[in-house]
Design a protein around this motif. Structure first.
Motif, PDB file in Angstrom:
ATOM      1  N   THR A 186      87.371  54.986  32.088  1.00  0.00           N
ATOM      2  CA  THR A 186      87.866  56.073  32.856  1.00  0.00           C
ATOM      3  C   THR A 186      89.039  56.590  32.092  1.00  0.00           C
ATOM      4  O   THR A 186      89.193  57.823  32.171  1.00  0.00           O
ATOM      5  CB  THR A 186      88.761  55.285  33.825  1.00  0.00           C
ATOM      6  OG1 THR A 186      87.777  54.406  34.631  1.00  0.00           O
ATOM      7  CG2 THR A 186      89.569  56.099  34.942  1.00  0.00           C
ATOM      8  N   ARG A 187      89.816  55.842  31.090  1.00  0.00           N
ATOM      9  CA  ARG A 187      90.573  56.308  30.220  1.00  0.00           C
ATOM     10  C   ARG A 187      90.050  57.534  29.424  1.00  0.00           C
ATOM     11  O   ARG A 187      90.705  58.872  29.133  1.00  0.00           O
ATOM     12  CB  ARG A 187      91.149  55.144  29.192  1.00  0.00           C
ATOM     13  CG  ARG A 187      92.538  55.742  28.563  1.00  0.00           C
ATOM     14  CD  ARG A 187      93.141  54.727  28.054  1.00  0.00           C
ATOM     15  NE  ARG A 187      92.494  53.850  26.953  1.00  0.00           N
ATOM     16  CZ  ARG A 187      91.882  52.567  27.258  1.00  0.00           C
ATOM     17  NH1 ARG A 187      92.664  52.213  28.746  1.00  0.00           N
ATOM     18  NH2 ARG A 187      91.044  51.755  26.776  1.00  0.00           N
ATOM     19  N   MET A 203      87.397  64.435  40.338  1.00  0.00           N
ATOM     20  CA  MET A 203      88.081  64.074  38.939  1.00  0.00           C
ATOM     21  C   MET A 203      89.261  64.996  38.588  1.00  0.00           C
ATOM     22  O   MET A 203      90.186  64.154  37.981  1.00  0.00           O
ATOM     23  CB  MET A 203      86.925  64.358  37.928  1.00  0.00           C
ATOM     24  CG  MET A 203      85.685  63.393  37.956  1.00  0.00           C
ATOM     25  SD  MET A 203      84.797  63.600  36.543  1.00  0.00           S
ATOM     26  CE  MET A 203      83.907  64.890  36.670  1.00  0.00           C
ATOM     27  N   ALA A 248      92.504  62.614  38.433  1.00  0.00           N
ATOM     28  CA  ALA A 248      93.454  62.570  36.950  1.00  0.00           C
ATOM     29  C   ALA A 248      95.041  63.001  37.169  1.00  0.00           C
ATOM     30  O   ALA A 248      95.847  62.332  36.840  1.00  0.00           O
ATOM     31  CB  ALA A 248      92.918  63.656  36.184  1.00  0.00           C
ATOM     32  N   GLU A 284      90.660  53.457  40.492  1.00  0.00           N
ATOM     33  CA  GLU A 284      91.709  53.083  39.732  1.00  0.00           C
ATOM     34  C   GLU A 284      93.207  53.945  40.227  1.00  0.00           C
ATOM     35  O   GLU A 284      94.217  53.319  40.243  1.00  0.00           O
ATOM     36  CB  GLU A 284      91.693  53.317  38.401  1.00  0.00           C
ATOM     37  CG  GLU A 284      90.387  52.526  37.733  1.00  0.00           C
ATOM     38  CD  GLU A 284      90.474  52.364  36.163  1.00  0.00           C
ATOM     39  OE1 GLU A 284      91.601  51.763  35.572  1.00  0.00           O
ATOM     40  OE2 GLU A 284      89.740  52.854  35.445  1.00  0.00           O
ATOM     41  N   LEU A 309      96.736  59.650  38.672  1.00  0.00           N
ATOM     42  CA  LEU A 309      96.818  58.860  37.842  1.00  0.00           C
ATOM     43  C   LEU A 309      98.200  59.244  36.783  1.00  0.00           C
ATOM     44  O   LEU A 309      98.998  58.478  36.263  1.00  0.00           O
ATOM     45  CB  LEU A 309      95.810  58.770  36.805  1.00  0.00           C
ATOM     46  CG  LEU A 309      94.718  57.734  37.622  1.00  0.00           C
ATOM     47  CD1 LEU A 309      93.282  58.052  36.521  1.00  0.00           C
ATOM     48  CD2 LEU A 309      94.897  56.402  37.749  1.00  0.00           C
ATOM     49  N   VAL A 339      89.943  60.763  31.511  1.00  0.00           N
ATOM     50  CA  VAL A 339      90.991  61.410  31.661  1.00  0.00           C
ATOM     51  C   VAL A 339      91.640  62.168  30.544  1.00  0.00           C
ATOM     52  O   VAL A 339      92.302  63.311  30.672  1.00  0.00           O
ATOM     53  CB  VAL A 339      91.950  60.218  32.201  1.00  0.00           C
ATOM     54  CG1 VAL A 339      93.626  60.803  32.264  1.00  0.00           C
ATOM     55  CG2 VAL A 339      91.774  59.667  33.543  1.00  0.00           C
ATOM     56  N   SER A 384      89.610  47.391  33.644  1.00  0.00           N
ATOM     57  CA  SER A 384      90.907  47.953  33.907  1.00  0.00           C
ATOM     58  C   SER A 384      92.057  46.753  34.647  1.00  0.00           C
ATOM     59  O   SER A 384      91.556  45.855  34.988  1.00  0.00           O
ATOM     60  CB  SER A 384      90.534  48.809  35.391  1.00  0.00           C
ATOM     61  OG  SER A 384      91.788  49.355  35.971  1.00  0.00           O
ATOM     62  N   LEU A 442      94.437  51.552  32.298  1.00  0.00           N
ATOM     63  CA  LEU A 442      92.974  51.875  32.786  1.00  0.00           C
ATOM     64  C   LEU A 442      91.984  51.410  31.918  1.00  0.00           C
ATOM     65  O   LEU A 442      92.059  50.936  30.968  1.00  0.00           O
ATOM     66  CB  LEU A 442      92.875  53.505  32.948  1.00  0.00           C
ATOM     67  CG  LEU A 442      93.877  54.265  33.623  1.00  0.00           C
ATOM     68  CD1 LEU A 442      93.687  55.706  33.446  1.00  0.00           C
ATOM     69  CD2 LEU A 442      93.746  53.900  35.220  1.00  0.00           C
ATOM     70  N   MET A 461      87.576  56.590  38.584  1.00  0.00           N
ATOM     71  CA  MET A 461      88.705  57.405  38.687  1.00  0.00           C
ATOM     72  C   MET A 461      89.658  57.202  39.885  1.00  0.00           C
ATOM     73  O   MET A 461      90.733  56.640  39.827  1.00  0.00           O
ATOM     74  CB  MET A 461      88.637  58.717  38.277  1.00  0.00           C
ATOM     75  CG  MET A 461      88.214  58.838  36.762  1.00  0.00           C
ATOM     76  SD  MET A 461      87.979  60.792  36.376  1.00  0.00           S
ATOM     77  CE  MET A 461      89.645  61.280  36.391  1.00  0.00           C
TER      78      MET A 461
END
Length: 542
Positions: A493-494, A470, A474, A237, A477, A497, A273, A489, A234
């Protein structure tokens, strides 16, 4: 599903199923294997018919005193009284009581050690332990006072006192703290339960409290290391980092198993990603300086907390492999003294030192060290998310409201740095410390209980740090989603999130009561909700 103990095959997963509810307020039931029961009964019959005689040879802790009184014979007439006195003499613990999951793991592990058949207690002792487990009777056991040899004597004495219904002992039953006799009566178990020869020392010997703490801490650490890989992906990205450092050839060239597993997990999470692509790095984030109008310079490589993460997360996994092996052996070991062995001529009693806790002590020191560093690198990543100069232009402090009026997530990082510093102190090895006790009868001890207690604290702290990473990733993002939506993403990862966002909306209007968000994301991590969602999207993480 019930768990059957035989002294030989108990697993960490079974211990956790008994120690913690499988559903709210419901634990796995435990039974004693028939072969183990027969073994206990056969050994006990020999003891009763051959050794319950004042002319029997001296056998330590069976018909002798302990420590400096190892050569003082205990008469058969005094045997039951001696067992009670032995328990009272060792009830010297201090500190807050252990949590129910620790107490339940202690009872299960002690029962399993006795089921191996080398300790010689009456089978009724094992049955009583299992009845306490199955009825939800949790003795109140102080957490401090053991030196890890001759086992965890002080805490185990409170367990023994509760089993025998001492008026001084207490039991947590149904959320109420009662005297042992009252709790036993409320559970409708027989109140009359007298200790027989060897029963008390069989209960008190062995580093079983240290082991229980260790098994639970190592189990939780397995969850934390997977969560740490998710947090890493996370953050990677969020800061549009480079995926090249995680590619297979790099880690095949230095083939540590844990390092390869972590790199593989990151590629599984974020390998597809588009947020880590050169095109995504062309997008101007809120606080990125592009006044020149020129394209940004190539990233080439990221800082160590990202690029070297497999080389740091990986050793923690490798350490857990060793720790798990130690704990598996300990979970099915005879740790009493003396031990009783069946021979062609009958039975032989041998005094030894299997109660000494050095093996779990060193394993727990390693666990604390490995997890401390995992928390340290996680905190360095979440700190980078706050600084636009280090995050490629993410909003300062991840703040979405008017600056000054709102501070953002800076103090979340500050609190996590406090946990990192606490962990650094707690990871100083305790297994190298020893103070002789009992008039030098115990001239070297393991300190295993302290090693296990501090390792458990380190694991808890690191799970909070990783959860905070995390949470902040989040938020990062979410803040740039309008700008970066053309660069999706990775699937893993998506999925992480989305779980977090279902429980915690992004802070788009300024500061909130961040304590609640930190607690919520920690609950999501501990429940396995985030890991389950990720693995549902990309398959099992290693």
């Amino acid at each position: 599903m019930s768990v059957v103990i035989d002294g030989e095959t108990l697993t960490a997963d079974q211990i956790v199923r008994v120690a913690r509810p499988v559903t709210p307020h419901r634990y796995a039931e435990v039974t004693l294997a028939d072969a183990a029961r027969d073994r206990l009964v056969r050994t006990r019959a020999h003891i009763e018919t051959r050794w319950m005689d004042d002319r029997a040879p001296l056998m330590y802790g069976f018909n002798t005193g302990v420590g400096q009184f190892k050569d003082r014979r205990i008469s058969v007439a005094d045997m039951a009284h001696y067992q009670r006195q032995l328990i009272k003499a060792h009830a010297t613990g201090t500190g807050e009581p252990f949590e129910p999951d620790v107490v339940r793991a202690v009872m299960l592990l002690r029962a399993n050690a006795l089921a191996a058949g080398f300790s010689g207690p009456s089978v009724e002792v094992v049955d009583r332990l299992l009845a306490f487990l199955n009825e939800g009777l949790h003795p109140v056991i102080p957490s401090k006072g053991s030196v890890g040899a001759s086992g965890d004597l002080a805490p185990l004495s409170y367990l023994a006192a509760a089993l025998y219904g001492f008026g001084e002992a207490e039991i947590d039953y149904g959320g109420r703290r009662l005297s042992a006799p009252a709790a036993i009566s409320a559970a409708r178990l027989p109140a009359e339960f007298e200790p027989a020869a060897k029963d008390a020392s069989a209960l008190l010997n062995g580093s079983t409290v240290s082991l229980a703490l260790g098994v639970l801490a190592a189990h939780d650490a397995r969850r934390v290391v997977r969560a740490a890989d998710i947090a890493l992906a996370m953050s990677l990205e969020a800061m549009r980092g480079e995926l090249a450092a995680f590619r297979v050839p790099v880690h095949r060239a230095r083939p540590h198993p844990g390092q390869q597993q972590v790199a593989g997990n990151v590629l599984r999470l974020a390998g597809d990603s588009r947020r880590c692509s050169p095109a995504a790095r062309q997008v101007v984030f809120p606080e990125e300086n592009r006044a020149s109008g020129q394209a940004p310079a190539p990233r080439v490589q990221d800082v160590y907390s990202i690029r070297c993460a497999p080389q740091v997360h990986g050793p923690a996994r490798d350490a857990l492999g060793y720790i798990d092996r130690v704990l598996e052996i300990e979970s099915n070991a005879a740790t009493d003294n003396p031990l009783i062995f069946e021979t062609d001529e009958g039975y032989e009693v041998i005094s030894g030192g299997n109660f000494h806790g050095q093996s779990p002590a060193q394993a727990m020191d390693l666990l604390a060290i490995a997890l401390t560093d995992l928390g340290s690198i996680s905190e360095r990543r979440l700190a980078r998310l706050l600084d636009p100069a280090m995050s490629l232009g993410l909003p300062r402090n991840l703040n979405a409201g008017p600056a000054g009026v709102n501070t953002g997530y800076a103090n979340v990082q500050c609190s996590m740095s406090a946990l990192v510093m606490e962990n650094r102190t707690l990871s100083a090895p305790g297994s190298i410390d020893s103070i002789p006790g009992k008039g030098n009868a115990e001239d070297h001890v393991s300190n295993s209980a302290w090693c296990a207690r501090k390792a458990r604290t380190v694991v808890d702290n690191v799970e909070q740090i990783v959860s905070a990473e995390m949470l902040m990733a989040a938020q990062a993002l979410a803040l740039v989603e309008p700008l970066a939506r053309e660069h999706p993403l990775g699937r893993g990862t998506r999925a992480a999130v989305e779980v977090i966002r279902d429980a915690i909306p992004p802070a788009l209007d300024g500061d909130r009561w961040f304590h609640t968000e930190m607690a919520t994301v920690l609950d999501l991590s501990r429940s396995g909700a985030i890991i389950d969602a990720v693995e549902g999207a990309v398959g099992p993480l290693e």
